[in-house]
Design a protein around this motif. Sequence first.
Motif, short mmCIF file in Angstrom:
data_model
loop_
_atom_site.label_atom_id
_atom_site.label_comp_id
_atom_site.label_asym_id
_atom_site.label_seq_id
_atom_site.Cartn_x
_atom_site.Cartn_y
_atom_site.Cartn_z
N HIS A 1 0.83 -1.21 0.00
CA HIS A 1 0.00 0.00 0.00
C HIS A 1 0.86 1.26 0.00
CE1 HIS A 1 -3.51 -2.50 0.75
NE2 HIS A 1 -2.85 -3.08 1.73
N PRO A 2 1.70 1.44 -1.02
CA PRO A 2 2.58 2.63 -1.04
C PRO A 2 1.80 3.95 -1.05
CG PRO A 2 2.58 1.50 -3.18
CD PRO A 2 1.90 0.59 -2.20
N GLU A 3 0.55 3.90 -1.48
CA GLU A 3 -0.25 5.14 -1.50
C GLU A 3 -0.56 5.65 -0.10
OE1 GLU A 3 -3.18 1.80 -1.00
OE2 GLU A 3 -1.37 2.13 -2.24
N ARG A 4 -0.42 4.81 0.91
CA ARG A 4 -0.68 5.22 2.29
C ARG A 4 0.51 5.97 2.91
NH1 ARG A 4 -2.87 -0.43 4.99
NH2 ARG A 4 -4.71 -0.76 3.66
N ILE A 5 1.66 5.88 2.29
CA ILE A 5 2.89 6.39 2.91
C ILE A 5 3.07 7.87 2.63
CG2 ILE A 5 5.39 6.17 2.99
CD1 ILE A 5 5.05 3.25 2.07
N LYS A 6 3.26 8.64 3.71
CA LYS A 6 3.55 10.06 3.57
C LYS A 6 5.03 10.28 3.25
CE LYS A 6 -0.09 11.54 6.78
NZ LYS A 6 -0.38 12.29 8.04
N HIS A 7 5.88 9.46 3.85
CA HIS A 7 7.33 9.57 3.64
C HIS A 7 7.93 8.18 3.79
CE1 HIS A 7 11.57 10.25 4.66
NE2 HIS A 7 11.45 11.41 4.04
N LYS A 8 8.58 7.67 2.73
CA LYS A 8 9.14 6.33 2.79
C LYS A 8 10.40 6.33 3.66
CE LYS A 8 8.54 3.72 -0.76
NZ LYS A 8 8.64 3.08 -2.10
N GLY A 9 10.44 5.41 4.60
CA GLY A 9 11.54 5.36 5.56
C GLY A 9 11.27 6.27 6.74
N LEU A 10 12.33 6.72 7.41
CA LEU A 10 12.20 7.66 8.53
C LEU A 10 12.33 9.08 8.02
CD1 LEU A 10 14.49 6.09 11.31
CD2 LEU A 10 11.99 5.98 11.17
N ASN A 11 11.43 9.96 8.44
CA ASN A 11 11.65 11.38 8.17
C ASN A 11 12.53 11.95 9.29
OD1 ASN A 11 9.96 11.81 10.36
ND2 ASN A 11 8.25 12.60 9.14
N ASP A 12 12.72 13.25 9.31
CA ASP A 12 13.60 13.84 10.33
C ASP A 12 13.10 13.57 11.74
OD1 ASP A 12 15.31 14.79 8.39
OD2 ASP A 12 14.43 16.80 8.33
N PHE A 13 11.78 13.65 11.93
CA PHE A 13 11.24 13.37 13.27
C PHE A 13 11.48 11.92 13.64
CE2 PHE A 13 7.84 11.92 16.08
CZ PHE A 13 8.00 12.80 17.15
N GLY A 14 11.31 11.00 12.67
CA GLY A 14 11.54 9.59 12.94
C GLY A 14 12.97 9.32 13.38
N LYS A 15 13.92 10.02 12.77
CA LYS A 15 15.32 9.87 13.17
C LYS A 15 15.53 10.39 14.59
CE LYS A 15 16.91 10.08 8.39
NZ LYS A 15 17.61 10.86 7.35
N GLN A 16 14.81 11.45 14.94
CA GLN A 16 14.89 11.97 16.31
C GLN A 16 14.32 10.96 17.31
OE1 GLN A 16 13.38 16.06 16.80
NE2 GLN A 16 13.75 16.37 14.61
N VAL A 17 13.27 10.24 16.89
CA VAL A 17 12.69 9.20 17.76
C VAL A 17 13.75 8.15 18.07
CG1 VAL A 17 11.02 7.30 17.88
CG2 VAL A 17 10.30 9.54 17.01
#
Length: 260
Positions: free
Chosen positions: A43-59
Amino acid sequence: GGHMIEEDLGKLDSLYALGMRYLTLTWNNSTSWASSAMDETDHPERIKHKGLNDFGKQVVQRLNELGVMVDLSHVGEHTFYDAIAVSKKPVILSHSSVWSICPVFRNVKDDQIKAVAKNGGVICINFYSGFISKEYDQLQKKLLDRKDSLQGALLSQSLAQTEKEAIIRQFDHAYDSLMNAARPTLSQLVDHIDYIVKLVGDRYVGIGSDYDGVGSVPVGLEDVTTYPKITEELLRRGYSKKSIKRILGGNVLRVMKANF
């Protein structure tokens, strides 16, 4: 999944204070900051950003700082490699099996296994029949497709609703019987352990049954009282007691200590 932090790093601190010691970044559905394996695959259409975005890296960075293990089961490959690159501590895959044996979206490929070993992490084998046996997975897909076709055909039939429901119940009964007969063996489960050991060594694999999350497991492994059967099979295959202790819990304890 990491949905409960509601895009607020402060909630990681709150959850840590309440006792959280590992966080699975996604479930089957993605967060706004990390893409899941199911979404990346189907379901690639559900993805806002593939992988980690900047916030995800902060997590991931904040989890390292707190001493909370980063769990990469359920995450997509893009998220997996982003998280491995960011994490300064060993990761855990709490319930994932081997893609080369059973190529389904939730299992990990050889390069991912090697990346976990390089990171010093651990992959805990999921017992779900559909992640252990590709034959089970293929049969399940075939039968579910047939059920969809049957339900579609029944919509155009001038049968009473009770008759249609009886036909579906009959199909479900046959489905349950066929899928139960297709359950993998204990040996097939241990093949996943053996594969990882042969690929990267005995320090990077563990047990991640997922008993509370799956509906089918290998024959003879219905609950935790059956774990000695895994020990017996490993001994039969020539594994040393030292290796078996690592696989049955030592590797997970090592990763816990490295994080905490």
